[in-house]
Scaffold this motif. Structure first.
Motif, mmCIF file in Angstrom:
data_model
loop_
_atom_site.group_PDB
_atom_site.id
_atom_site.type_symbol
_atom_site.label_atom_id
_atom_site.label_comp_id
_atom_site.label_asym_id
_atom_site.label_seq_id
_atom_site.Cartn_x
_atom_site.Cartn_y
_atom_site.Cartn_z
ATOM 1 N N ARG A 170 91.005 77.917 100.750
ATOM 2 C CA ARG A 170 89.667 77.371 100.517
ATOM 3 C C ARG A 170 88.646 78.492 100.373
ATOM 4 N N ASP A 171 88.728 79.461 101.306
ATOM 5 C CA ASP A 171 87.783 80.582 101.253
ATOM 6 C C ASP A 171 87.959 81.382 99.969
ATOM 7 N N ASP A 172 89.244 81.638 99.617
ATOM 8 C CA ASP A 172 89.506 82.360 98.365
ATOM 9 C C ASP A 172 88.974 81.570 97.171
ATOM 10 N N PHE A 173 89.224 80.259 97.216
ATOM 11 C CA PHE A 173 88.796 79.399 96.112
ATOM 12 C C PHE A 173 87.278 79.435 95.953
ATOM 13 N N MET A 174 86.565 79.297 97.097
ATOM 14 C CA MET A 174 85.107 79.317 97.030
ATOM 15 C C MET A 174 84.601 80.666 96.528
ATOM 16 N N SER A 175 85.279 81.737 96.967
ATOM 17 C CA SER A 175 84.887 83.064 96.514
ATOM 18 C C SER A 175 85.116 83.212 95.013
ATOM 19 N N ILE A 176 86.290 82.736 94.567
ATOM 20 C CA ILE A 176 86.617 82.837 93.135
ATOM 21 C C ILE A 176 85.672 81.974 92.309
ATOM 22 N N VAL A 177 85.451 80.734 92.788
ATOM 23 C CA VAL A 177 84.575 79.820 92.050
ATOM 24 C C VAL A 177 83.173 80.403 91.924
ATOM 25 N N SER A 178 82.649 80.900 93.062
ATOM 26 C CA SER A 178 81.288 81.439 93.030
ATOM 27 C C SER A 178 81.191 82.604 92.059
ATOM 28 N N HIS A 179 82.260 83.427 92.017
ATOM 29 C CA HIS A 179 82.254 84.577 91.103
ATOM 30 C C HIS A 179 82.399 84.124 89.658
ATOM 31 N N GLU A 180 83.374 83.234 89.425
ATOM 32 C CA GLU A 180 83.658 82.829 88.048
ATOM 33 C C GLU A 180 82.533 81.987 87.452
ATOM 34 N N VAL A 181 81.920 81.150 88.278
ATOM 35 C CA VAL A 181 80.816 80.332 87.764
ATOM 36 C C VAL A 181 79.574 81.195 87.545
ATOM 37 N N ARG A 182 79.387 82.175 88.424
ATOM 38 C CA ARG A 182 78.207 83.031 88.322
ATOM 39 C C ARG A 182 78.217 83.835 87.023
ATOM 40 N N THR A 183 79.408 84.242 86.570
ATOM 41 C CA THR A 183 79.481 85.101 85.378
ATOM 42 C C THR A 183 78.876 84.438 84.143
ATOM 43 N N PRO A 184 79.342 83.239 83.742
ATOM 44 C CA PRO A 184 78.701 82.614 82.568
ATOM 45 C C PRO A 184 77.267 82.173 82.846
ATOM 46 N N LEU A 185 77.002 81.756 84.094
ATOM 47 C CA LEU A 185 75.637 81.345 84.419
ATOM 48 C C LEU A 185 74.666 82.524 84.318
ATOM 49 N N ASN A 186 75.109 83.686 84.815
ATOM 50 C CA ASN A 186 74.256 84.882 84.722
ATOM 51 C C ASN A 186 73.943 85.200 83.269
ATOM 52 N N GLY A 187 74.972 85.061 82.418
ATOM 53 C CA GLY A 187 74.751 85.319 80.991
ATOM 54 C C GLY A 187 73.727 84.363 80.407
ATOM 55 N N LEU A 188 73.851 83.086 80.740
ATOM 56 C CA LEU A 188 72.900 82.082 80.234
ATOM 57 C C LEU A 188 71.496 82.336 80.773
ATOM 58 N N ILE A 189 71.427 82.688 82.063
ATOM 59 C CA ILE A 189 70.108 82.948 82.675
ATOM 60 C C ILE A 189 69.436 84.148 82.024
ATOM 61 N N LEU A 190 70.201 85.216 81.816
ATOM 62 C CA LEU A 190 69.640 86.415 81.193
ATOM 63 C C LEU A 190 69.165 86.122 79.777
ATOM 64 N N GLU A 191 70.000 85.359 79.039
ATOM 65 C CA GLU A 191 69.612 85.005 77.670
ATOM 66 C C GLU A 191 68.323 84.184 77.684
ATOM 67 N N THR A 192 68.240 83.238 78.615
ATOM 68 C CA THR A 192 67.037 82.385 78.699
ATOM 69 C C THR A 192 65.804 83.210 79.049
ATOM 70 N N GLN A 193 65.941 84.119 80.025
ATOM 71 C CA GLN A 193 64.800 84.961 80.414
ATOM 72 C C GLN A 193 64.360 85.863 79.271
ATOM 73 N N LEU A 194 65.355 86.394 78.542
ATOM 74 C CA LEU A 194 65.029 87.262 77.407
ATOM 75 C C LEU A 194 64.250 86.497 76.348
ATOM 76 N N ARG A 195 64.668 85.260 76.079
ATOM 77 C CA ARG A 195 63.983 84.461 75.068
ATOM 78 C C ARG A 195 62.575 84.092 75.527
ATOM 79 N N LYS A 196 62.433 83.778 76.821
ATOM 80 C CA LYS A 196 61.111 83.460 77.366
ATOM 81 C C LYS A 196 60.178 84.662 77.233
ATOM 82 N N MET A 197 60.738 85.848 77.451
ATOM 83 C CA MET A 197 59.928 87.065 77.339
ATOM 84 C C MET A 197 59.459 87.266 75.899
ATOM 85 N N HIS A 198 60.398 87.058 74.937
ATOM 86 C CA HIS A 198 60.025 87.213 73.525
ATOM 87 C C HIS A 198 58.983 86.174 73.127
ATOM 88 N N LEU A 199 59.155 84.961 73.630
ATOM 89 C CA LEU A 199 58.200 83.900 73.305
ATOM 90 C C LEU A 199 56.820 84.207 73.890
#
Length: 398
Positions: A170-199
């Motif tokens: 369970r602990d490994d799973f939560m650690s893996i999930v948090s890492h794996e979900v964070r990776t694409p989410l971080n990309g989306l968040i960065l892209e969104t912030q970058l676009r907001k800055m340009h706007l």
């Protein structure tokens, strides 16, 4: 069981029937069973069949006398601990009592018998027998309880180990999930912030058609990664509850794999690898196309991930009554120990290499293949690549 509930068996041996009847009448009670023998041979037969609390032997019998019978009883494992009381009509001056005690007797009675003395002595030996029997049963019960407690302790230890393993998973799973979900989410968040800055800066040049196309493709990759993570977790939940759906339909396995390899072109290029496909002949079967595509996708993903940028060979063919899909890489390989666990949940092929994903791909793939009545196997050694082989039955298509 109460001591008073233990039945006592008594043996009396005398060559005269009237003596047997008289002694039986004297010592018999409802909680006792009295066995009679007219000779030593008959007595030995009874001794081998029953467990007696006391044996009362007449000394003077034709053939084998009471002393000889006693000596034989003392030499036999089953009868050596039975208390023996001798009875004799001979006078005290013949010193029979001394000889009786030498033969292993615990008491000696002279005829004519003292009724009260006989009853009293028999009662004593019966009570001693019952007490020994009760103690023996208690010891056996304690020993049985000890063995049961040992078994229970072992089961508890196994359960504890399983629980600890489940907690680690369970602990490994939560650690893996948090890492794996964070990776694409971080990309989306960065892209969104970058676009907001340009706007915010009215930077219209950041939103040209080409740049917008690249943004959408990046977003789509991140979203697909999230969808795959969620689908994997949902599949595990379905497998655990026995609700993994399989919807068979007729399709060409060779065509499915060929199309999938074409779809994987961007991943193949990103992994700096290549795929050699051998799927020339149609292999038509009745399987769940979506689920089989999921299996082959998992195998291709692993081959690209661990293939060390070497070419990957994919084959589709018929062998006997089975359709076969083989995915062979020339990468880091899998140790024999790891081969035993890679099909388990949340397991990675190698802890020495940075890997992505929840470690569910092979677990889900094996469950899907098993649901089709097939099997998935691996052949590998460290440093020698790996061959994953999926076998799906064709018999159901007849």
């Amino acid at each position: 069981m109460l001591v008073s509930d233990i039945q006592a068996k008594l043996l009396i041996v005398d060559d005269l029937p009237e003596n047997l009847l008289a002694l039986e009448a004297l010592i018999k009670r409802e909680d006792r069973a009295v066995y009679k023998a007219l000779s030593a041979d008959e007595a030995l037969s009874l001794l081998l069949q029953h467990e007696f609390a006391l044996a009362i032997l007449d000394v003077q019998m034709p053939g084998m006398n009471g002393f000889e019978l006693a000596e034989m009883m003392r030499g036999t494992e089953k009868t050596k601990n039975i208390p023996i009381v001798f009875v004799s009509a001979a006078g005290r001056e013949m010193n029979y009592a001394f000889k009786g005690y030498e033969s292993g007797a615990v008491d000696f009675l002279h005829k004519p018998l003292d009724i009260h003395a006989v009853k009293s002595k028999v009662n004593v030996f019966v009570d001693l027998y019952r007490q020994r029997k009760a103690v023996k049963q208690q010891v056996e019960a304690l020993e049985q309880s000890r063995r049961e407690q040992e078994v229970l302790l072992a089961q508890l230890q196994v359960t504890q180990g399983e629980l600890e393993h489940a907690v680690r998973m369970r602990d490994d799973f939560m650690s893996i999930v948090s890492h794996e979900v964070r990776t694409p989410l971080n990309g989306l968040i960065l892209e969104t912030q970058l676009r907001k800055m340009h706007l915010a800066r009215d930077n219209a040049a950041a939103f040209t058609l080409d740049k917008m196309q690249a943004m959408v493709e990046r977003d789509e990759r991140q979203i697909q990664s999230l969808i795959r993570l969620i689908e994997d977790m949902l599949d595990v939940s379905r497998i655990r509850t026995g609700k993994l759906s399989i919807r068979p339909g007729q399709f060409d396995l060779s065509r499915l794999v060929s199309t999938l390899v074409e779809t994987f072109a961007p991943q193949i290029s990103a992994a700096q690898s290549s795929v050699n496909l051998s799927a020339d002949s149609p292999v038509v079967g009745l399987w769940d196309e979506f689920r089989i595509e999921q299996v082959v996708s998992n195998l291709l993903t692993n081959a690209l991930r661990y293939g060390a940028k070497s070419p990957i060979d994919v084959s589709v063919y018929v062998e006997g009554e089975n359709a076969i899909v083989e995915v062979r890489d020339q990468g880091i390989g899998i140790s024999e120990e790891n081969q035993q666990r890679i099909f388990q949940q949340f397991e990675r092929v190698s802890a020495k290499h940075a890997v992505a994903g929840l470690g569910l791909g092979l677990f889900i793939s094996e469950q899907i293949v098993a649901a089709h009545g097939g099997k998935i196997t691996v052949q590998s050694a460290l440093g020698e690549g790996a061959v994953f082989r999926v076998s799906l039955p064709l018999a159901q298509n007849a």
